[in-house]
Enzyme design. Structure first.
Site, PDB file in Angstrom:
ATOM      1  N   GLN B  48       0.800  -1.368  -0.019  1.00  0.00           N
ATOM      2  CA  GLN B  48      -0.110  -0.040   0.086  1.00  0.00           C
ATOM      3  C   GLN B  48       0.894   1.212  -0.014  1.00  0.00           C
ATOM      4  O   GLN B  48       0.429   2.258  -0.200  1.00  0.00           O
ATOM      5  CB  GLN B  48      -0.868  -0.017   1.149  1.00  0.00           C
ATOM      6  CG  GLN B  48      -0.464   0.365   2.576  1.00  0.00           C
ATOM      7  CD  GLN B  48       0.313  -0.507   3.143  1.00  0.00           C
ATOM      8  OE1 GLN B  48       1.422  -1.265   2.574  1.00  0.00           O
ATOM      9  NE2 GLN B  48       0.351  -0.611   4.520  1.00  0.00           N
ATOM     10  N   GLY B  49       2.054   1.284   0.314  1.00  0.00           N
ATOM     11  CA  GLY B  49       3.185   2.488   0.117  1.00  0.00           C
ATOM     12  C   GLY B  49       3.434   2.780   1.514  1.00  0.00           C
ATOM     13  O   GLY B  49       3.863   4.016   1.530  1.00  0.00           O
ATOM     14  N   ALA B  87      -7.367  -1.176   8.934  1.00  0.00           N
ATOM     15  CA  ALA B  87      -8.406  -0.152   9.166  1.00  0.00           C
ATOM     16  C   ALA B  87      -7.982   1.140   8.876  1.00  0.00           C
ATOM     17  O   ALA B  87      -8.144   2.091   9.379  1.00  0.00           O
ATOM     18  CB  ALA B  87      -8.588  -0.217  10.804  1.00  0.00           C
ATOM     19  N   THR B  91      -1.088   5.478   7.602  1.00  0.00           N
ATOM     20  CA  THR B  91      -0.896   6.775   7.470  1.00  0.00           C
ATOM     21  C   THR B  91      -0.881   7.732   8.578  1.00  0.00           C
ATOM     22  O   THR B  91       0.019   8.442   9.175  1.00  0.00           O
ATOM     23  CB  THR B  91      -1.553   7.369   6.180  1.00  0.00           C
ATOM     24  OG1 THR B  91      -0.866   6.603   4.884  1.00  0.00           O
ATOM     25  CG2 THR B  91      -1.144   8.765   5.971  1.00  0.00           C
ATOM     26  N   LYS B 288      -5.345  11.429   5.736  1.00  0.00           N
ATOM     27  CA  LYS B 288      -6.104  10.479   6.750  1.00  0.00           C
ATOM     28  C   LYS B 288      -5.695   9.155   6.279  1.00  0.00           C
ATOM     29  O   LYS B 288      -4.444   8.736   6.400  1.00  0.00           O
ATOM     30  CB  LYS B 288      -7.569  10.900   6.132  1.00  0.00           C
ATOM     31  CG  LYS B 288      -7.929  12.252   6.916  1.00  0.00           C
ATOM     32  CD  LYS B 288      -9.534  12.414   6.370  1.00  0.00           C
ATOM     33  CE  LYS B 288      -9.781  13.762   6.988  1.00  0.00           C
ATOM     34  NZ  LYS B 288     -11.359  14.143   6.609  1.00  0.00           N
ATOM     35  N   GLY B 289      -6.594   8.612   5.516  1.00  0.00           N
ATOM     36  CA  GLY B 289      -6.106   7.128   5.100  1.00  0.00           C
ATOM     37  C   GLY B 289      -6.845   6.760   3.976  1.00  0.00           C
ATOM     38  O   GLY B 289      -8.359   6.552   4.280  1.00  0.00           O
ATOM     39  N   GLY B 291      -7.022   3.938   2.600  1.00  0.00           N
ATOM     40  CA  GLY B 291      -6.875   2.288   2.680  1.00  0.00           C
ATOM     41  C   GLY B 291      -8.186   1.675   2.239  1.00  0.00           C
ATOM     42  O   GLY B 291      -8.210   1.179   1.050  1.00  0.00           O
ATOM     43  N   GLU B 292      -8.998   1.379   3.306  1.00  0.00           N
ATOM     44  CA  GLU B 292     -10.382   0.616   2.999  1.00  0.00           C
ATOM     45  C   GLU B 292     -11.382   1.236   2.470  1.00  0.00           C
ATOM     46  O   GLU B 292     -12.109   0.547   1.714  1.00  0.00           O
ATOM     47  CB  GLU B 292     -10.479  -0.148   4.142  1.00  0.00           C
ATOM     48  CG  GLU B 292      -9.665  -1.213   4.563  1.00  0.00           C
ATOM     49  CD  GLU B 292     -10.034  -1.907   5.713  1.00  0.00           C
ATOM     50  OE1 GLU B 292     -11.264  -1.785   6.169  1.00  0.00           O
ATOM     51  OE2 GLU B 292      -9.095  -2.644   6.596  1.00  0.00           O
TER      52      GLU B 292
END
Lengths: 157, 340
Positions: B48-49, B87, B91, B288-289, B291-292
């Site tokens: 994901q980096g 979750a 980051t 923020k993120g 991700g999901e």
């Protein structure tokens, strides 16, 4: 059953190693020869992570018998590029075409086989060429873009 | 028998991280004698980096080139504690811990440089290119490498920093039920267009239009790629991936990629992404993120689009052809909500 000596050309250099009877090419390359670039994904031809070129044609190494490469030419990601990355590898980096990276070796070899026989493929032809390669992370779009970009650049070492 | 088109919309409010017993992550930063820095984490980069983003954050805070930061991840024997990469918390949580650690290390770096330059550390600035100089007097300068070597070999000083970011456990108020489990939300909205074949039950996603609010996109290319790949996975969850049904019993469940289906490169839908940046007050540099929450809105949007197209509500995922055909049969055929 005795081991069988296999002599073949791997990435341009002649190699010889012993294969167990019935050993598949993926296992032979990874454990017998030490080329770890073809990846083991499913072991039954479902994912394409083990794709290598056999006399220039993409094959699934997990479904190919090691003995079948006797006297033939095998190309893997280990042979891509020289001091500088191959144009396909450059394009994969530029387009963020790898996340976890596990599918990447198979994708690169499928893409190379495509560009070797069809240097200017359409988007549909790219999709067809990588349709046997699963990717979990990227959503494929960056991979398609990378292959099209490498084709457009025209570089072919 | 016909193909029916439908549109579906969904929006999500996505909490960054979890809070079961408090949600901490730690980071350690230290300088090496060559003036380069190592960030030590137990947080995992699984594609994901994490390493790229942490490297940027550390370099920005330390005031050194991004090339001079090495991020060492994923060894919980040697790294400080982290709850993990899940979750969408990496980051936000790890980034904040890295900022704190890098600030502490930077302060000591400047003290070491100040001793060499015989000035007050408060007067020193970094140029982000590997140099430290007196504010307003660029000629009074020392390289980060020289400062690090002076600290190491002359001053006997460690240039290092510790960081932790903790979202503390939030108990439920017994009177009101109120709690504050998370401090930061990302947001997403998605419009999906599908085509449903009422003869075969197959659904094809034709188009996706999305807006994702991610705080600051710390690495825009990584963010875009996460959103693109994540939305694809959402589409896959909505329509393909299942270990059921298992005819005639569970021993026949899918066990490999030839039975556990995912959309391939030929099943892609154009995805038009808008990235909205509203920097988060408590995020690392506003991040923020993504991700999901990139995958989440696709699922409700797709089933809403199916409802719009043929009038059946699929309330169990994925929306396989079988479920759609059974629902259509129970309904007595397709009832498009509107003509597109």
């Amino acid at each position: 059953m005795p081991k069988k000596p296999i002599t073949f050309v791997l990435n341009g250099a002649e190699r010889a190693a012993f294969a167990d009877p019935g050993q598949n090419l993926l296992d032979f390359l990874r454990r017998g020869v030490g080329d770890l670039t073809p990846k083991y994904g499913c072991g039954q031809g479902g994912c394409g992570a083990c794709t290598v070129l056999l006399d220039g044609e993409p094959v699934l190494a997990c479904l190919t018998l090691a003995e079948a490469v006797e006297g033939r030419r095998v190309d893997t990601v280990a042979g891509l590029g020289g001091p500088a990355p191959h144009p396909l590898q450059e394009a994969f980096m530029a387009h963020f075409a790898a996340q976890c990276g596990y599918c990447t070796p198979g994708m690169l070899m499928s893409a190379k086989a495509l560009l070797d026989r069809n240097p200017r493929p359409t988007r549909e032809e790219v999709i067809e060429a990588i349709s046997g390669n699963l990717c979990r992370c990227t959503g494929y779009e960056p991979i398609i873009a990378a292959i099209l970009s490498a084709a457009a650049s025209g570089a072919r070492p | 028998m016909a193909l029916h088109r439908g549109r579906g919309f969904a929006a999500v409010n996505y909490p960054i991280g979890m809070n079961l017993g408090g949600d901490p992550s730690q980071a350690l930063v230290h300088a090496n004698p060559d003036g380069k820095f190592t960030v030590t984490l137990s947080s995992i980069d699984l594609g994901q980096g994490m390493k790229s983003v942490v490297r940027q954050i550390a370099a920005e805070t330390l005031g050194v080139p991004v090339e001079d930061v090495y991020v060492d991840t994923a060894d919980s024997d040697t790294g400080p504690h982290c709850m993990g990469s899940f979750a969408s918390r990496g980051t936000h949580r790890v980034g904040n811990a890295v900022i704190q650690a890098a600030q502490e290390a930077r302060a000591i770096l400047l003290e070491a440089a100040a001793e060499e330059l015989e000035v007050d550390a408060a007067d020193l600035v970094t140029d982000g290119e590997g140099n430290i100089h007196v504010r307003g007097t660029p000629a009074r300068t020392i390289t980060v490498m020289a400062a690090a070597q002076a600290a190491q070999f002359r001053q006997g000083r460690t240039i290092a920093g510790r960081g932790i970011f903790l979202i503390p456990l939030s108990d439920v108020d017994p009177e009101t039920g109120e709690m504050t489990p998370v401090s930061c939300f990302a947001h997403a909205a998605m419009l999906v267009e599908v085509e449903v074949d009422d003869e075969t039950g197959e659904v094809r996603v034709l188009d996706m239009k999305s807006a994702y609010e991610v705080g600051r996109a710390l690495n825009p290319k990584l963010v875009e790629q996460q959103l693109r790949g994540g939305a694809w996975m959402g589409m896959s969850h909505a329509l393909w991936e299942t270990t059921e049904p298992c005819y005639p019993d569970r021993s026949h469940r899918p066990v490999d990629f030839t039975h556990y289906l995912m959309p391939g490169p030929g099943d892609l839908a154009p995805h038009h992404i808008s990235i909205l940046e509203r920097p988060a007050p408590d995020g690392p540099y506003g991040g923020k993120g993504p991700g999901e929450m990139c995958a989440n809105p696709v699922l409700p949007a797709v089933v809403n689009a199916i409802y719009d197209a043929v009038g059946v509500r699929i309330d169990e995922l994925p929306a396989t052809p079988e479920k759609i055909l059974r629902a259509l049969k129970a309904q007595g055929g397709a009832r498009p909500k509107r003509r597109l």
